[in-house]
Design a protein around this motif. Structure first.
Motif, PDB file in Angstrom:
ATOM      1  N   GLN A 409       0.834  -1.202   0.000  1.00  0.00           N
ATOM      2  CA  GLN A 409       0.000   0.000   0.000  1.00  0.00           C
ATOM      3  C   GLN A 409       0.870   1.254   0.000  1.00  0.00           C
ATOM      4  O   GLN A 409       1.665   1.478   0.913  1.00  0.00           O
ATOM      5  CB  GLN A 409      -0.916   0.010   1.224  1.00  0.00           C
ATOM      6  CG  GLN A 409      -1.982   1.077   1.190  1.00  0.00           C
ATOM      7  CD  GLN A 409      -2.982   0.885   2.319  1.00  0.00           C
ATOM      8  OE1 GLN A 409      -2.687   1.206   3.469  1.00  0.00           O
ATOM      9  NE2 GLN A 409      -4.161   0.370   1.996  1.00  0.00           N
ATOM     10  N   TYR A 410       0.699   2.055  -1.050  1.00  0.00           N
ATOM     11  CA  TYR A 410       1.385   3.350  -1.101  1.00  0.00           C
ATOM     12  C   TYR A 410       0.563   4.336  -0.285  1.00  0.00           C
ATOM     13  O   TYR A 410      -0.632   4.530  -0.524  1.00  0.00           O
ATOM     14  CB  TYR A 410       1.512   3.836  -2.542  1.00  0.00           C
ATOM     15  CG  TYR A 410       2.482   4.998  -2.691  1.00  0.00           C
ATOM     16  CD1 TYR A 410       3.749   4.796  -3.216  1.00  0.00           C
ATOM     17  CD2 TYR A 410       2.135   6.292  -2.283  1.00  0.00           C
ATOM     18  CE1 TYR A 410       4.644   5.852  -3.345  1.00  0.00           C
ATOM     19  CE2 TYR A 410       3.024   7.337  -2.395  1.00  0.00           C
ATOM     20  CZ  TYR A 410       4.283   7.117  -2.927  1.00  0.00           C
ATOM     21  OH  TYR A 410       5.177   8.159  -3.046  1.00  0.00           O
ATOM     22  N   ARG A 411       1.216   4.967   0.685  1.00  0.00           N
ATOM     23  CA  ARG A 411       0.529   5.937   1.521  1.00  0.00           C
ATOM     24  C   ARG A 411       1.130   7.319   1.315  1.00  0.00           C
ATOM     25  O   ARG A 411       2.345   7.499   1.422  1.00  0.00           O
ATOM     26  CB  ARG A 411       0.614   5.538   3.000  1.00  0.00           C
ATOM     27  CG  ARG A 411      -0.126   4.252   3.311  1.00  0.00           C
ATOM     28  CD  ARG A 411      -0.240   4.016   4.808  1.00  0.00           C
ATOM     29  NE  ARG A 411      -1.009   2.815   5.102  1.00  0.00           N
ATOM     30  CZ  ARG A 411      -1.349   2.423   6.320  1.00  0.00           C
ATOM     31  NH1 ARG A 411      -0.970   3.160   7.377  1.00  0.00           N
ATOM     32  NH2 ARG A 411      -2.060   1.321   6.511  1.00  0.00           N
ATOM     33  N   ALA A 412       0.266   8.260   1.033  1.00  0.00           N
ATOM     34  CA  ALA A 412       0.678   9.656   0.844  1.00  0.00           C
ATOM     35  C   ALA A 412      -0.085  10.522   1.837  1.00  0.00           C
ATOM     36  O   ALA A 412      -1.299  10.359   2.020  1.00  0.00           O
ATOM     37  CB  ALA A 412       0.388  10.106  -0.578  1.00  0.00           C
ATOM     38  N   SER A 413       0.623  11.425   2.470  1.00  0.00           N
ATOM     39  CA  SER A 413      -0.003  12.272   3.486  1.00  0.00           C
ATOM     40  C   SER A 413       0.642  13.646   3.462  1.00  0.00           C
ATOM     41  O   SER A 413       1.856  13.780   3.285  1.00  0.00           O
ATOM     42  CB  SER A 413       0.163  11.637   4.867  1.00  0.00           C
ATOM     43  OG  SER A 413      -0.371  12.463   5.876  1.00  0.00           O
ATOM     44  N   GLU A 414      -0.183  14.675   3.630  1.00  0.00           N
ATOM     45  CA  GLU A 414       0.301  16.051   3.723  1.00  0.00           C
ATOM     46  C   GLU A 414      -0.311  16.703   4.955  1.00  0.00           C
ATOM     47  O   GLU A 414      -1.499  16.515   5.246  1.00  0.00           O
ATOM     48  CB  GLU A 414      -0.105  16.854   2.480  1.00  0.00           C
ATOM     49  CG  GLU A 414       0.567  16.415   1.196  1.00  0.00           C
ATOM     50  CD  GLU A 414       2.028  16.840   1.112  1.00  0.00           C
ATOM     51  OE1 GLU A 414       2.420  17.768   1.848  1.00  0.00           O
ATOM     52  OE2 GLU A 414       2.769  16.249   0.307  1.00  0.00           O
ATOM     53  N   SER A 415       0.498  17.463   5.669  1.00  0.00           N
ATOM     54  CA  SER A 415      -0.007  18.148   6.852  1.00  0.00           C
ATOM     55  C   SER A 415       0.745  19.448   7.068  1.00  0.00           C
ATOM     56  O   SER A 415       1.981  19.489   6.998  1.00  0.00           O
ATOM     57  CB  SER A 415       0.157  17.259   8.090  1.00  0.00           C
ATOM     58  OG  SER A 415      -0.223  17.949   9.264  1.00  0.00           O
ATOM     59  N   ASP A 416       0.004  20.509   7.320  1.00  0.00           N
ATOM     60  CA  ASP A 416       0.563  21.755   7.844  1.00  0.00           C
ATOM     61  C   ASP A 416       0.235  21.792   9.336  1.00  0.00           C
ATOM     62  O   ASP A 416      -0.888  21.449   9.742  1.00  0.00           O
ATOM     63  CB  ASP A 416      -0.049  22.973   7.163  1.00  0.00           C
ATOM     64  CG  ASP A 416       0.333  23.058   5.695  1.00  0.00           C
ATOM     65  OD1 ASP A 416       1.494  22.785   5.374  1.00  0.00           O
ATOM     66  OD2 ASP A 416      -0.538  23.380   4.876  1.00  0.00           O
ATOM     67  N   PHE A 417       1.174  22.213  10.151  1.00  0.00           N
ATOM     68  CA  PHE A 417       0.926  22.184  11.593  1.00  0.00           C
ATOM     69  C   PHE A 417       1.549  23.391  12.272  1.00  0.00           C
ATOM     70  O   PHE A 417       2.470  24.031  11.738  1.00  0.00           O
ATOM     71  CB  PHE A 417       1.469  20.894  12.215  1.00  0.00           C
ATOM     72  CG  PHE A 417       2.960  20.700  12.080  1.00  0.00           C
ATOM     73  CD1 PHE A 417       3.839  21.177  13.048  1.00  0.00           C
ATOM     74  CD2 PHE A 417       3.492  20.050  10.983  1.00  0.00           C
ATOM     75  CE1 PHE A 417       5.210  21.006  12.928  1.00  0.00           C
ATOM     76  CE2 PHE A 417       4.865  19.863  10.852  1.00  0.00           C
ATOM     77  CZ  PHE A 417       5.724  20.342  11.825  1.00  0.00           C
ATOM     78  N   TYR A 418       1.031  23.702  13.435  1.00  0.00           N
ATOM     79  CA  TYR A 418       1.593  24.765  14.265  1.00  0.00           C
ATOM     80  C   TYR A 418       1.406  24.366  15.719  1.00  0.00           C
ATOM     81  O   TYR A 418       0.536  23.559  16.070  1.00  0.00           O
ATOM     82  CB  TYR A 418       0.918  26.115  13.989  1.00  0.00           C
ATOM     83  CG  TYR A 418      -0.506  26.181  14.489  1.00  0.00           C
ATOM     84  CD1 TYR A 418      -0.795  26.669  15.762  1.00  0.00           C
ATOM     85  CD2 TYR A 418      -1.565  25.731  13.704  1.00  0.00           C
ATOM     86  CE1 TYR A 418      -2.096  26.710  16.236  1.00  0.00           C
ATOM     87  CE2 TYR A 418      -2.862  25.771  14.153  1.00  0.00           C
ATOM     88  CZ  TYR A 418      -3.132  26.255  15.428  1.00  0.00           C
ATOM     89  OH  TYR A 418      -4.419  26.285  15.901  1.00  0.00           O
ATOM     90  N   SER A 419       2.212  24.920  16.573  1.00  0.00           N
ATOM     91  CA  SER A 419       2.067  24.684  18.008  1.00  0.00           C
ATOM     92  C   SER A 419       2.762  25.817  18.755  1.00  0.00           C
ATOM     93  O   SER A 419       3.942  26.089  18.520  1.00  0.00           O
ATOM     94  CB  SER A 419       2.684  23.336  18.404  1.00  0.00           C
ATOM     95  OG  SER A 419       2.456  23.052  19.766  1.00  0.00           O
ATOM     96  N   VAL A 420       2.016  26.473  19.599  1.00  0.00           N
ATOM     97  CA  VAL A 420       2.568  27.518  20.456  1.00  0.00           C
ATOM     98  C   VAL A 420       2.335  27.085  21.894  1.00  0.00           C
ATOM     99  O   VAL A 420       1.214  26.744  22.272  1.00  0.00           O
ATOM    100  CB  VAL A 420       1.894  28.881  20.206  1.00  0.00           C
ATOM    101  CG1 VAL A 420       2.528  29.964  21.080  1.00  0.00           C
ATOM    102  CG2 VAL A 420       1.978  29.260  18.736  1.00  0.00           C
ATOM    103  N   GLN A 421       3.383  27.060  22.693  1.00  0.00           N
ATOM    104  CA  GLN A 421       3.247  26.583  24.061  1.00  0.00           C
ATOM    105  C   GLN A 421       4.088  27.444  25.007  1.00  0.00           C
ATOM    106  O   GLN A 421       5.139  27.945  24.616  1.00  0.00           O
ATOM    107  CB  GLN A 421       3.652  25.121  24.193  1.00  0.00           C
ATOM    108  CG  GLN A 421       4.968  24.730  23.564  1.00  0.00           C
ATOM    109  CD  GLN A 421       4.870  24.469  22.070  1.00  0.00           C
ATOM    110  OE1 GLN A 421       3.856  23.981  21.585  1.00  0.00           O
ATOM    111  NE2 GLN A 421       5.909  24.811  21.341  1.00  0.00           N
ATOM    112  N   GLY A 422       3.583  27.600  26.196  1.00  0.00           N
ATOM    113  CA  GLY A 422       4.302  28.409  27.177  1.00  0.00           C
ATOM    114  C   GLY A 422       4.105  27.867  28.579  1.00  0.00           C
ATOM    115  O   GLY A 422       3.088  27.233  28.898  1.00  0.00           O
TER     116      GLY A 422
END
Length: 833
Positions: A409-422
């Protein structure tokens, strides 16, 4: 999340930090640096999981600290390989440089609730993103890593979200003295790597550090293209204040890493027959140049045909930028610590996953004969194989090779992500009539989210390393091609299609009190409560026929319905811990601890369809003994963890549909009890032996099923892929030759028997490996040669997780899995100044 929302989130958390330095000029006593404490104590100083920097011996939990010198003699191939030297952590470091498996104390999860931090903050809040994890998927070891601290159990649930363990990467900071290092690493697996680091003063109280690496690597299993290419750079500026410091950091990563997945090792028609002639046990791979131009087809919500062109050589392409601000200062008896970090990135993922066992080529073809006659007419006389895209002009006869074919199985995935933590905390020590209290209270908050787009489709391949894709053609008696079961190597177009996006906000309030009742007797207790708010969308799909009458490959393709699900969830969690420690003297001590860990549903619950929503709860018990005498030490920890509820449900690959739609829902308990040992002995000046040993009994208990399945055959079984016994021994001979120092070191590792399935029908036998190396220091120069798996020991990890969790592989011992890498060597040359 909109760009302006991301900016606002950064600003809010930044203000919480920047508001505190304004008071930096009002106090006198500088904050103690860990290095200063280390000089006085003569042993490891720990900052992770503790209100203040402390000696390792003084803390009441299991923790290790690995310096750059320690890492030199471990000589790991990856971050997961490094963690595999720590007691209680079982790793499967066979997936490549990243995307490996770590399990802490038998916890049944691929990442084992091991939370990675960089200088006390995660780079991404959750354990896993969309085909990336915030652990070794985002953290890469290089010369800018001063040391790694690993906390197991103990106060981990108080100092990080969803944490049964914490791996904290402490980065290099500049100081009054300039120092630098450059390092070249060459490997016989086509490895070329350059590391560099430089730090020093800019002015009297301002220092800098900068460093990183760039690397290209053909890989331990060469797929016809480089396995790893790219690198990272990290830098920071540190300003010493009259009572503390402020540090600004930045990091950029741009790295490709190919994912190694399981391979068949034996013929399923006769498991005694090895497939080594076709796909080598140590170097074989299903990654192939034939998968560098894969066309993925599906229909969008408007009914229009869409396609994606994918290249397997891109692998797992991680790109992100992180910026962080760290402030710490003393105000009389108060210590203030404030940290804020923001990450913005993109992950592209291309991998070729194992699905079903290889099949007899004639049997496989015969299974499609009826469908071919239905689609292409009764004149179909037979089915035959050809190399993909040749329209039958280049015939492939499996009988001239293994006689097998297989799908993947060929798997293709795209994701944009962000994370701000303090994180903002205050610590204060004060005296009472009954001892001293050291209290830390804080608030942690994070804003994070991601988008996802995923498409999986099944390919037909030959059984060999770097396989070529195949077409299965329908022939008339005259030899005319009447149609094709496949199309350009595609067996089924887009059997899985996902798209969604989600944003999360969370806030945690925590407090911990270390109460020293009398000299050597301490009680500490902590609590952390968290609240989350998830908002996401998900796009449902349905099954369609794309309408190409010349092939069966598009008959069961997924398509978006046009519907958009708006999903919300507001989970919460409360964690606590209580520990008692008694040190008889500065060399002998003992402790006991109980902790409660709650892991709420992750953000994927609102970005997917019909997600299982369950809060995992675990009660953790620990009893530890500790002994430290100069260079010799022994830390022994007994642990017992009980998960209730625990989700042991699985969805396995269905070869008829190409989807993971074979489900077996089990909800119940999982328990792990065991003992871990971590020690070092140096009986004479020039010899030392480091090692860690873990014995554990991970098992399922009291599973329930509401769909008619009988859990009695699973209750009491060993948890999938978890070993009962594993460890390592690392001897070292260190000889001082005056201007030169010579070290000869080794690494002996073992992992016990594991099972690939719930019912413990197919075992992965235990294995042992031996590695070693030679290190020569002459002044500023450092030369090292390292070898791994020197005797080509056989060992399987993982199994074939897409299909064998339910019923095993039909054999007593696994014949499909991810083997250990074969014998390999690395040459390292560096110079320090």
């Amino acid at each position: 999340m909109k760009k302006q929302d991301f900016a606002v989130s950064c600003a809010v958390l930044a203000l919480s930090v920047l508001s505190t330095p304004a008071f930096a000029q009002t106090t006198a006593t500088p904050a103690a640096e860990p290095t200063q404490l280390a000089e006085g104590a003569g042993e490891d100083i720990i900052v992770t999981g503790s209100a203040r920097a402390q000696r390792r011996f003084d803390v009441s939990y299991a923790v290790n600290s690995l310096s750059q010198t320690d890492v030199e003699k471990i000589a790991p191939k990856s971050f997961a390989d490094l963690l595999g030297t720590i007691p209680g952590i079982q790793v499967e470091a066979t997936g490549g440089e990243v995307q490996n498996i770590t399990r802490v104390r038998g916890i049944p999860s691929d990442r084992g609730y091991l939370i990675f931090q960089q200088d006390g903050l995660p780079l991404y809040h959750e354990i896993d993103g969309v085909f990336f994890n915030s652990g070794e998927g985002m953290n890469r070891y290089d010369l800018m890593t001063e040391r790694v601290e690993i906390v197991r159990g103990g106060p981990a649930p108080i100092y990080a979200s969803s944490a049964a363990a914490i791996a904290n990467n402490i980065t290099v900071s500049g100081g009054p003295q300039s120092r630098g290092k450059a390092q070249i690493t060459l490997g016989n697996t086509g490895l070329y790597r350059l590391d560099a680091m430089q730090s020093g003063p800019i002015s009297d109280n301002t220092y800098f550090a900068i460093g990183g690496f760039i690397r290209q690597h053909d890989g331990y299993r060469y797929g016809g293209f480089p396995s790893d290419k790219g690198g990272q750079i990290r830098a920071n500026l540190k300003r010493e204040l009259s009572n503390g410091f402020v540090k600004i950091s930045a990091e950029y990563v741009n790295d490709h890493n190919v994912f190694y997945l399981p391979i068949p090792t034996n013929d399923p028609r006769n498991p005694a027959v090895s497939l080594n002639n076709y796909i080598d046990y140590f170097t074989g791979t299903l990654n192939s140049p034939s998968l560098r131009n894969v066309n993925i087809k599906y229909r969008d919500g408007a009914g229009a045909l869409q396609s994606m062109s994918r290249d397997l050589s891109n692998g797992r392409h991680m790109r992100f930028f992180n910026a962080a601000l760290d402030y710490e200062a003393n105000f009389g008896s108060w210590n203030v610590s404030a940290k804020v970090g923001g990450t913005k990135g993109k992950s592209s993922f291309d991998a070729f996953y194992s699905t079903t066992n290889p099949a007899d080529a004639n049997t496989f073809a015969a299974s499609y004969l009826t469908a071919a006659r239905t689609a292409f007419g009764p004149n179909v006389a037979r089915l035959g194989y050809a190399f993909a895209g040749t329209s039958g002009t280049s015939v492939y006869d499996p009988a001239t090779a293994s006689g097998l074919v297989m799908s993947g199985q060929y798997r293709a995935s795209e994701s944009d992500f962000y994370s701000v933590q303090g994180d903002l905390s205050v610590t204060r020590k004060f005296e009472t009539a009954i001892g001293t209290h050291d209290v830390r209270a804080g608030v942690y908050s994070a804003f994070y989210g991601n988008t996802l787009r995923q498409a999986y489709q099944d390919m037909l391949i030959e059984v060999r390393s770097q396989p070529r894709t195949l077409d299965l053609l329908a022939y008339a008696a005259t030899g005319q091609v009447l149609g094709s079961v496949t199309q350009n190597g595609v067996l089924r177009y887009t059997t899985t299609l996902n798209q969604g996006a989600g944003d999360a906000q969370m806030i945690a309030v925590y407090a911990n009190d270390t109460w020293e009742i009398a000299r050597g007797l301490r009680v500490d207790a902590g609590i952390r409560t968290e609240k989350y708010s998830y908002k996401g969308i998900a796009l449902p799909t349905t099954q369609v026929n794309l309408g190409d009458a010349t092939t069966l490959a598009d008959d069961t393709t997924r398509a978006f319905t046009g519907q958009v699900l708006d999903q919300r969830l507001k989970p919460s969690a409360t964690n606590w811990t209580v520990g008692v420690n008694y040190d008889l003297n500065g060399h002998l001590g003992a402790y006991g601890r109980i902790s409660n860990l709650e892991v709420p549903p992750q953000l994927g619950a609102v970005t997917g369809i019909n997600a299982t929503i369950i809060k995992t709860k675990a009660r953790q018990y620990e009893v530890g003994l500790k002994a430290s005498f100069g260079p010799n030490y022994l830390y022994a920890t007994g642990f017992y963890t009980k998960f209730n509820p625990f989700n042991a449900s699985f969805a396995a690959f269905n070869p008829l549909t190409g989807r993971n739609d074979q489900t077996l829902p089990f909800i119940g308990e999982a328990s792990v009890k065991g003992v871990e040992l971590d020690g070092r002995v140096s009986p004479i000046r020039w010899f030392s032996l480091n090692g860690s040993v873990t014995w554990q009994n991970p098992e399922y208990a009291n599973l329930q099923n509401n769909s008619g399945a009988d859990p009695s055959a699973v209750n009491g079984n060993q948890i999938i892929r978890e070993a009962k016994f594993f460890g390592n021994l690392r001897p070292s001979v260190d000889i001082d030759l005056g201007e030169q120092k010579l070290s000869v070191f080794g690494r002996f590792e073992w992992v016990g028997k594991r099972y690939v399935d719930l019912f413990n029908r197919t075992a992965m036998p235990g294995y042992q490996t031996i590695g070693g190396g030679v290190l020569l220091d002459r002044g500023a120069w450092h030369v090292q040669v390292v070898g791994d798996n020197l005797f080509n020991a056989h060992g399987l990890t993982e199994g074939n997780t897409r299909t064998d969790q339910f019923a095993g592989q039909g054999t007593a011992q696994a014949i499909y899995g991810r083997p250990l890498f074969g014998r390999n060597f690395r040459f390292i040359l560096s110079r320090s100044w």
